[in-house]
Scaffold this motif. Structure first.
Motif, short mmCIF file in Angstrom:
data_model
loop_
_atom_site.label_atom_id
_atom_site.label_comp_id
_atom_site.label_asym_id
_atom_site.label_seq_id
_atom_site.Cartn_x
_atom_site.Cartn_y
_atom_site.Cartn_z
N ASN A 15 0.84 -1.19 0.00
CA ASN A 15 0.00 0.00 0.00
C ASN A 15 0.87 1.24 0.00
O ASN A 15 1.77 1.37 0.84
CB ASN A 15 -0.90 -0.02 1.25
CG ASN A 15 -2.02 1.01 1.16
OD1 ASN A 15 -1.77 2.19 0.94
ND2 ASN A 15 -3.24 0.56 1.34
N PHE B 54 -11.96 -5.18 -0.52
CA PHE B 54 -11.57 -3.77 -0.59
C PHE B 54 -12.83 -2.93 -0.72
O PHE B 54 -13.62 -3.14 -1.64
CB PHE B 54 -10.66 -3.52 -1.80
CG PHE B 54 -9.31 -4.20 -1.71
CD1 PHE B 54 -8.23 -3.55 -1.15
CD2 PHE B 54 -9.15 -5.50 -2.19
CE1 PHE B 54 -6.99 -4.17 -1.08
CE2 PHE B 54 -7.92 -6.13 -2.12
CZ PHE B 54 -6.84 -5.47 -1.56
N GLN C 268 -8.51 1.48 -4.10
CA GLN C 268 -7.45 0.98 -3.24
C GLN C 268 -6.58 -0.01 -4.00
O GLN C 268 -5.35 0.03 -3.91
CB GLN C 268 -8.04 0.30 -2.00
CG GLN C 268 -8.81 1.20 -1.06
CD GLN C 268 -9.49 0.40 0.04
OE1 GLN C 268 -10.66 0.04 -0.05
NE2 GLN C 268 -8.74 0.09 1.07
#
Length: 310
Positions: A62, A132, A137
């Motif tokens: 991420n 998600f 994302q």
């Protein structure tokens, strides 16, 4: 049925600054981005194939933290197509029969298909909120990770969501929110190195001035005190909007500037996605079927990622 969001991906060269004051003749030269760019898809395929073989595993991370997203291939990397699941680790707290709290780790995942075939350059991401909450994302994780992996070759990558033309016309025709129309329209194109997109845009850039009754700059502005002629029934306009929204895409491909005091620019399509559905059984066959079923499933996935490409 599983719902997927469509993305294009395109490459870009990273300009490298020359190293000043180098004292050693045998200093290793950096890779030439021009040379890398000529083999951009081959480089990406090498990265994905090495990952599948386990020789050099990709760590999907991420960009806003250190969270790692595990992944698993549903099929061998073949024909320049990667079919995988990417997970999103979550920690759940439950209460037991003894009134005690326990924490459990879960790894819900969504399916991602990266189609790196010549002329395609598509990614489809399963919209699965259990994994998600927002597909953006997943897009950010993919883009950030692939950019990091391509950096040694002097390359970058942009993953651009596709939209529906309806999202544009819903705003353009909204007389309640925008009673005075729009004074300006801005277009933003990502790096167009995908040949099918370059061809699509060439013609429409030429005819834009006549259709919108405006100047020829890519930020098109109405006459002083007037408004742009936005007409869904104009074949040139409707086709241009279709190409920009549904074929080219991008996070801010079109921005409309309304007339009227206090009116803010509208980034058309930011939260709008072009979707497609495919039966979940296709991926089950791809993973667990016999060789013939797996081949049929892969063929169906190839048609699915290529959908909407004329």
């Amino acid at each position: 049925m599983s719902t997927f969001v469509y993305y294009n991906f395109q490459f870009a060269k990273i300009a490298r600054q020359p190293v000043q004051g180098c004292l050693f003749e045998d200093t290793k030269q950096t890779i030439d981005p021009e040379e890398s760019f000529a083999h951009k898809q081959e480089i990406l395929s090498e990265i994905l194939f090495a990952d599948y073989l386990g020789k050099q595993r990709i760590v999907f991370k991420n960009p806003k933290g250190d969270k790692i997203h595990l992944h698993h291939y549903l099929a061998p990397y073949t024909s320049d197509i990667a079919v995988m699941k990417i997970s999103n680790r979550q920690v759940r707290t439950t209460e037991t029969i003894k009134f005690e709290k326990e924490q459990h780790e879960e790894y819900p995942a969504c399916i991602v298909v990266i189609d790196n075939r010549p002329g395609i350059q598509r990614i489809v991401v399963e919209s699965r909120k259990q994994a998600f909450q927002n597909v953006k994302q997943v897009q950010r994780v993919l883009q950030s990770t692939l950019r990091h992996l391509l950096l040694p070759w002097g390359l970058s990558i942009s993953i651009d969501q596709l939209h529906t033309r309806t999202a544009f016309w819903n705003v353009a025709n909204d007389a309640r929110l925008y009673p005075q129309g729009f004074r300006r329209i801005q277009f933003h194109l990502p790096h167009l190195n995908l040949e099918r997109l370059k061809k699509a845009m060439t013609h429409y850039l030429v005819m834009a001035r006549e259709s919108f009754d405006s100047d020829l700059s890519w930020s098109q502005k109405a006459v002083e005190g007037g408004k742009l002629n936005l007409d869904e029934n104009d074949s040139h306009q409707s086709t241009l909007i279709k190409v920009l929204m549904e074929d080219v895409g991008g996070d801010s491909v079109i921005t409309l500037h309304p007339n009227g005091k206090g009116q803010k620019p509208v980034n058309v399509g930011r939260d709008n996605f072009r979707l497609g559905e495919i039966n979940e059984s296709v991926f089950e066959q791809l993973k667990e079927g016999d060789p013939i079923d797996r081949e049929k499933a892969m063929d169906e996935i190839k048609m699915f990622t290529k959908r909407f490409i004329e």
